[in-house]
Write a protein that holds these residues in place. Structure first.
Motif, PDB file in Angstrom:
ATOM      1  N   PRO A  64      -2.053   2.869  16.644  1.00 46.64           N
ATOM      2  CA  PRO A  64      -3.380   3.050  16.030  1.00 46.64           C
ATOM      3  C   PRO A  64      -3.352   3.390  14.541  1.00 46.64           C
ATOM      4  CG  PRO A  64      -3.131   4.337  18.058  1.00 46.64           C
ATOM      5  CD  PRO A  64      -1.770   3.884  17.660  1.00 46.64           C
ATOM      6  N   GLY A  65      -2.184   3.707  13.973  1.00 48.93           N
ATOM      7  CA  GLY A  65      -2.143   3.938  12.522  1.00 48.93           C
ATOM      8  C   GLY A  65      -1.223   5.083  12.143  1.00 48.93           C
ATOM      9  N   HIS A  66      -1.342   5.460  10.857  1.00 53.37           N
ATOM     10  CA  HIS A  66      -0.502   6.543  10.350  1.00 53.37           C
ATOM     11  C   HIS A  66      -1.204   7.144   9.133  1.00 53.37           C
ATOM     12  CE1 HIS A  66       3.082   8.778   9.431  1.00 53.37           C
ATOM     13  NE2 HIS A  66       3.061   8.308   8.198  1.00 53.37           N
ATOM     14  N   GLY A  67      -1.311   8.476   9.097  1.00 50.96           N
ATOM     15  CA  GLY A  67      -1.928   9.159   7.950  1.00 50.96           C
ATOM     16  C   GLY A  67      -3.374   8.740   7.745  1.00 50.96           C
ATOM     17  N   ARG A  68      -3.671   8.192   6.541  1.00 48.68           N
ATOM     18  CA  ARG A  68      -5.047   7.757   6.228  1.00 48.68           C
ATOM     19  C   ARG A  68      -5.261   6.270   6.523  1.00 48.68           C
ATOM     20  NH1 ARG A  68      -8.314  10.878   2.510  1.00 48.68           N
ATOM     21  NH2 ARG A  68      -7.610  13.022   2.678  1.00 48.68           N
ATOM     22  N   VAL A  69      -4.328   5.656   7.255  1.00 50.14           N
ATOM     23  CA  VAL A  69      -4.440   4.222   7.561  1.00 50.14           C
ATOM     24  C   VAL A  69      -4.640   4.031   9.073  1.00 50.14           C
ATOM     25  CG1 VAL A  69      -3.287   1.970   7.447  1.00 50.14           C
ATOM     26  CG2 VAL A  69      -2.945   3.639   5.612  1.00 50.14           C
ATOM     27  N   LEU A  77     -16.183   4.081  12.719  1.00 50.48           N
ATOM     28  CA  LEU A  77     -16.850   5.364  12.965  1.00 50.48           C
ATOM     29  C   LEU A  77     -15.930   6.514  12.564  1.00 50.48           C
ATOM     30  CD1 LEU A  77     -18.476   4.635  16.460  1.00 50.48           C
ATOM     31  CD2 LEU A  77     -19.698   5.217  14.347  1.00 50.48           C
ATOM     32  N   ALA A  78     -14.639   6.379  12.884  1.00 48.11           N
ATOM     33  CA  ALA A  78     -13.675   7.439  12.548  1.00 48.11           C
ATOM     34  C   ALA A  78     -13.537   7.575  11.030  1.00 48.11           C
ATOM     35  CB  ALA A  78     -12.319   7.132  13.177  1.00 48.11           C
ATOM     36  N   ALA A  79     -13.537   6.431  10.330  1.00 47.52           N
ATOM     37  CA  ALA A  79     -13.384   6.465   8.864  1.00 47.52           C
ATOM     38  C   ALA A  79     -14.618   7.057   8.191  1.00 47.52           C
ATOM     39  CB  ALA A  79     -13.144   5.046   8.337  1.00 47.52           C
ATOM     40  N   ALA A  80     -15.781   6.951   8.850  1.00 48.41           N
ATOM     41  CA  ALA A  80     -17.030   7.427   8.241  1.00 48.41           C
ATOM     42  C   ALA A  80     -17.116   8.957   8.204  1.00 48.41           C
ATOM     43  CB  ALA A  80     -18.228   6.851   8.988  1.00 48.41           C
ATOM     44  N   GLY A  81     -16.296   9.647   8.987  1.00 44.31           N
ATOM     45  CA  GLY A  81     -16.323  11.121   8.980  1.00 44.31           C
ATOM     46  C   GLY A  81     -15.363  11.679   7.932  1.00 44.31           C
ATOM     47  N   GLU A  82     -15.002  12.956   8.087  1.00 42.67           N
ATOM     48  CA  GLU A  82     -14.067  13.615   7.163  1.00 42.67           C
ATOM     49  C   GLU A  82     -12.747  12.812   7.131  1.00 42.67           C
ATOM     50  OE1 GLU A  82     -13.598  15.950   4.969  1.00 42.67           O
ATOM     51  OE2 GLU A  82     -11.418  15.664   5.134  1.00 42.67           O
ATOM     52  N   PRO A  83     -12.347  12.286   5.940  1.00 45.09           N
ATOM     53  CA  PRO A  83     -11.194  11.366   5.878  1.00 45.09           C
ATOM     54  C   PRO A  83      -9.899  11.934   6.462  1.00 45.09           C
ATOM     55  CG  PRO A  83     -12.372  11.375   3.798  1.00 45.09           C
ATOM     56  CD  PRO A  83     -13.008  12.444   4.635  1.00 45.09           C
ATOM     57  N   SER A  84      -9.646  13.230   6.257  1.00 43.83           N
ATOM     58  CA  SER A  84      -8.364  13.766   6.738  1.00 43.83           C
ATOM     59  C   SER A  84      -8.300  13.792   8.276  1.00 43.83           C
ATOM     60  CB  SER A  84      -8.128  15.171   6.173  1.00 43.83           C
ATOM     61  OG  SER A  84      -9.133  16.027   6.645  1.00 43.83           O
ATOM     62  N   LEU A  90       0.845  -1.202   0.000  1.00 47.23           N
ATOM     63  CA  LEU A  90       0.000   0.000   0.000  1.00 47.23           C
ATOM     64  C   LEU A  90       0.871   1.239   0.000  1.00 47.23           C
ATOM     65  CD1 LEU A  90      -0.367   1.641   2.973  1.00 47.23           C
ATOM     66  CD2 LEU A  90      -1.562  -0.448   3.536  1.00 47.23           C
ATOM     67  N   SER A  91       0.282   2.317  -0.522  1.00 44.50           N
ATOM     68  CA  SER A  91       0.956   3.620  -0.459  1.00 44.50           C
ATOM     69  C   SER A  91      -0.114   4.640  -0.138  1.00 44.50           C
ATOM     70  CB  SER A  91       1.631   3.934  -1.794  1.00 44.50           C
ATOM     71  OG  SER A  91       0.657   4.006  -2.801  1.00 44.50           O
ATOM     72  N   GLN A  92       0.293   5.778   0.405  1.00 48.31           N
ATOM     73  CA  GLN A  92      -0.704   6.796   0.706  1.00 48.31           C
ATOM     74  C   GLN A  92      -0.162   8.188   0.441  1.00 48.31           C
ATOM     75  OE1 GLN A  92      -1.826   7.423   4.810  1.00 48.31           O
ATOM     76  NE2 GLN A  92      -0.131   6.187   5.580  1.00 48.31           N
ATOM     77  N   SER A  93      -1.107   9.107   0.198  1.00 50.98           N
ATOM     78  CA  SER A  93      -0.768  10.515   0.016  1.00 50.98           C
ATOM     79  C   SER A  93      -1.736  11.304   0.897  1.00 50.98           C
ATOM     80  CB  SER A  93      -0.982  10.903  -1.454  1.00 50.98           C
ATOM     81  OG  SER A  93      -2.363  10.862  -1.739  1.00 50.98           O
ATOM     82  N   ALA A  94      -1.686  12.633   0.800  1.00 54.44           N
ATOM     83  CA  ALA A  94      -2.602  13.453   1.603  1.00 54.44           C
ATOM     84  C   ALA A  94      -4.048  13.243   1.150  1.00 54.44           C
ATOM     85  CB  ALA A  94      -2.224  14.918   1.480  1.00 54.44           C
ATOM     86  N   GLU A  95      -4.242  12.751  -0.078  1.00 54.35           N
ATOM     87  CA  GLU A  95      -5.610  12.606  -0.625  1.00 54.35           C
ATOM     88  C   GLU A  95      -6.224  11.231  -0.363  1.00 54.35           C
ATOM     89  OE1 GLU A  95      -3.239  14.259  -2.707  1.00 54.35           O
ATOM     90  OE2 GLU A  95      -4.148  15.995  -1.717  1.00 54.35           O
ATOM     91  N   GLY A  96      -5.414  10.213  -0.183  1.00 53.79           N
ATOM     92  CA  GLY A  96      -6.011   8.892  -0.009  1.00 53.79           C
ATOM     93  C   GLY A  96      -4.980   7.773  -0.001  1.00 53.79           C
ATOM     94  N   ASP A  98     -10.438   6.475   0.320  1.00 54.38           N
ATOM     95  CA  ASP A  98     -10.125   7.663   1.133  1.00 54.38           C
ATOM     96  C   ASP A  98      -9.392   7.258   2.408  1.00 54.38           C
ATOM     97  OD1 ASP A  98     -11.429   9.129  -0.748  1.00 54.38           O
ATOM     98  OD2 ASP A  98     -13.301   9.313   0.373  1.00 54.38           O
ATOM     99  N   VAL A  99      -9.804   6.111   2.963  1.00 59.59           N
ATOM    100  CA  VAL A  99      -9.202   5.622   4.214  1.00 59.59           C
ATOM    101  C   VAL A  99      -9.056   4.100   4.106  1.00 59.59           C
ATOM    102  CG1 VAL A  99      -9.517   5.423   6.734  1.00 59.59           C
ATOM    103  CG2 VAL A  99     -10.384   7.439   5.549  1.00 59.59           C
ATOM    104  N   LEU A 100      -7.991   3.551   4.702  1.00 65.66           N
ATOM    105  CA  LEU A 100      -7.842   2.087   4.765  1.00 65.66           C
ATOM    106  C   LEU A 100      -7.742   1.684   6.238  1.00 65.66           C
ATOM    107  CD1 LEU A 100      -5.827  -0.301   2.546  1.00 65.66           C
ATOM    108  CD2 LEU A 100      -5.401  -0.375   5.008  1.00 65.66           C
ATOM    109  N   ILE A 101      -8.468   0.623   6.590  1.00 63.55           N
ATOM    110  CA  ILE A 101      -8.391   0.110   7.965  1.00 63.55           C
ATOM    111  C   ILE A 101      -7.709  -1.258   7.933  1.00 63.55           C
ATOM    112  CG2 ILE A 101      -9.716  -0.592  10.009  1.00 63.55           C
ATOM    113  CD1 ILE A 101     -11.912   1.396   9.090  1.00 63.55           C
ATOM    114  N   GLY A 102      -6.582  -1.357   8.599  1.00 57.73           N
ATOM    115  CA  GLY A 102      -5.856  -2.622   8.710  1.00 57.73           C
ATOM    116  C   GLY A 102      -6.393  -3.366   9.928  1.00 57.73           C
ATOM    117  N   ALA A 103      -7.093  -4.478   9.690  1.00 58.94           N
ATOM    118  CA  ALA A 103      -7.620  -5.307  10.793  1.00 58.94           C
ATOM    119  C   ALA A 103      -7.162  -6.727  10.515  1.00 58.94           C
ATOM    120  CB  ALA A 103      -9.137  -5.190  10.837  1.00 58.94           C
TER     121      ALA A 103
END
Ligand SMILES: Cc1cc2nc3c(=O)[nH]c(=O)nc-3n(C[C@H](O)[C@H](O)[C@H](O)COP(=O)(O)OP(=O)(O)OC[C@H]3O[C@@H](n4cnc5c(N)ncnc54)[C@H](O)[C@@H]3O)c2cc1C
Length: 366
Positions: free
Chosen positions: A273-278, A308-315, A132-138, A155-160
């Protein structure tokens, strides 16, 4: 839910959220993330899956499940309720606690959870996240299926994705070590008492953290948790089972054996708990009891919070997730302070002397 055991590739190249791992953390994350857009849920295994587990549902897990419905009776096994009992094997000391669990079939439980997914979640089984890779947009994820590799954006990725999280590794975050766990399923020749016996046994040596016995219908689970890098764990498990059979004649012949890694958590630095959009939920984020190995309640609660966190504003997703897990992370930090003593010979020895109500109270906090 769009079921994906027959699908060989994701139906779209863009989702609102991608969730990796269809365990309790991933399923709850997908349910909540789906409130604001399409979700792709991938798992490297066939679904419904079979996960090595004792199937003990803690009261916190049952409470976390309440908004999604009653745990179905069809997945509850006998004895329905089991109490946690600390057992110093060599000294013959047993301490009953008032910590209790609902006794379920783990495969039945995972299948029931899968059935809770709404239609907006596309489920892709036998699909492995490889990069995976990420930027400020997704986020952009590479998913390998029988058809080849597919690049999917969100927009967001959740690693579970559990104890050996590939998402965590892709982020370059500290990788956690793993216990080696082995579970034998043996036929029961007669009933066992309704206890989840957690056994401290010196005769196997320092590699063994603890063993346990759980009655489950007409079989019993004999499980052992070995420290990382234990050599000849299967041979040691054989000796443990023989030791137990010598004292518990109800334990009959072996029907099955399974082995799996489990998180070996040592310090608050293992919780990520994660980094950036992950976002990382459940064991992937280091969320589980570091002492008892109870992980389902942590997976359910952090999965829900990540969704719930991913469902709001992605940034703002990570900031929201950090805020909602603050209490849990503080609680885990407190447990880490006690861990070296609880695991030491002195700590285990002392547990044999202190009165049962104190053992019970300490166990509640673990
Ligand atoms: C032997 C044993 C006994 C246990 N007993 C209990 C118990 O009695 N009670 C309790 O509360 N807890 C128990 N636990 C812990 C509990 O099972 C876990 O904490 C819980 O399942 C964690 O849920 P999760 O959703 O975080 O991850 P998991 O349930 O591990 O799910 C992760 C999923 O991610 C998938 N995956 C992994 N990598 C990838 C990838 N790269 N791409 C796509 N998919 C991927 C896996 O196939 C898996 O389905 C036990 C654990 C073990 C090992």
């Amino acid at each position: 839910m769009t079921q994906g055991d027959t699908m060989t590739m994701p139906s779209s190249a863009q989702y609102r959220t991608i969730v990796v791992g269809a365990g309790p953390a991933g399923i709850l994350a997908a349910i909540h993330a789906a409130h604001t857009g399409p979700v792709l849920l991938v798992d490297q295994r066939s679904l419904p899956r079979s996960k090595s587990c004792g199937g003990m549902l803690h009261e916190l897990a049952i409470e976390a499940l309440r908004p999604y419905g009653q745990v179905p009776e069809s997945i509850v096994v006998s004895p329905r309720t089991v109490w946690f009992r600390y057992h110093d094997w060599d000294r013959g000391i047993r301490k009953v606690t008032d910590v209790r669990f609902l006794n379920v079939s783990r495969s039945g439980f995972d299948e029931w959870l899968l059935g809770l997914l709404p239609a907006r979640v596309e489920v892709q089984a036998r699909a492995t996240l490889t990069a995976l890779s990420q930027s400020a947009e997704g986020v952009s994820a590479t998913i390998r299926t029988a058809d080849g590799e597919h690049v999917v954006a969100a927009d967001v990725l959740i690693g579970a994705d559990g104890a050996r999280s590939q998402v965590r590794r892709c982020l370059g975050l500290r990788d956690s070590a793993s216990y080696v766990t082995i579970q034998d399923f043996v036929r029961l020749r007669g009933p066992l008492e309704p206890y989840f016996d957690c056994i401290y046994m010196r005769c196997i040596g320092e590699d063994l953290a603890y063993s346990y016995v759980i009655p489950k219908g007409d079989v019993a689970v004999i499980g052992s948790v070995f420290h990382p890098h234990t050599k000849r764990a299967h041979e040691k498990q054989g000796r443990i089972v023989e030791e137990m059979r010598a004292r518990l004649p109800q334990l009959g012949g072996r029907e099955d054996r399974e082995s799996a890694p489990a998180l070996y958590l040592r310090s608050p630095a293992d919780i990520l708990p994660g980094h950036g959009r992950v976002l990382l939920a459940g064991e992937a984020g280091g969320f589980m009891s570091p002492s008892s190995g109870e992980g389902i309640s942590y997976a359910l609660r952090t999965g829900r919070d990540a969704g719930l966190a991913a469902a709001g504003e992605p940034s703002q997703a990570l900031a929201r997730y950090l805020a909602s897990t603050t209490r849990m992370r503080a609680d885990l930090a407190r447990r880490f302070r006690w861990l070296p003593f609880m695991e030491s010979r002195a700590g285990k020895c002392l547990a044999g002397f202190v009165p049962a109500p104190i053992v019970s109270k300490v166990t509640q906090g673990l």
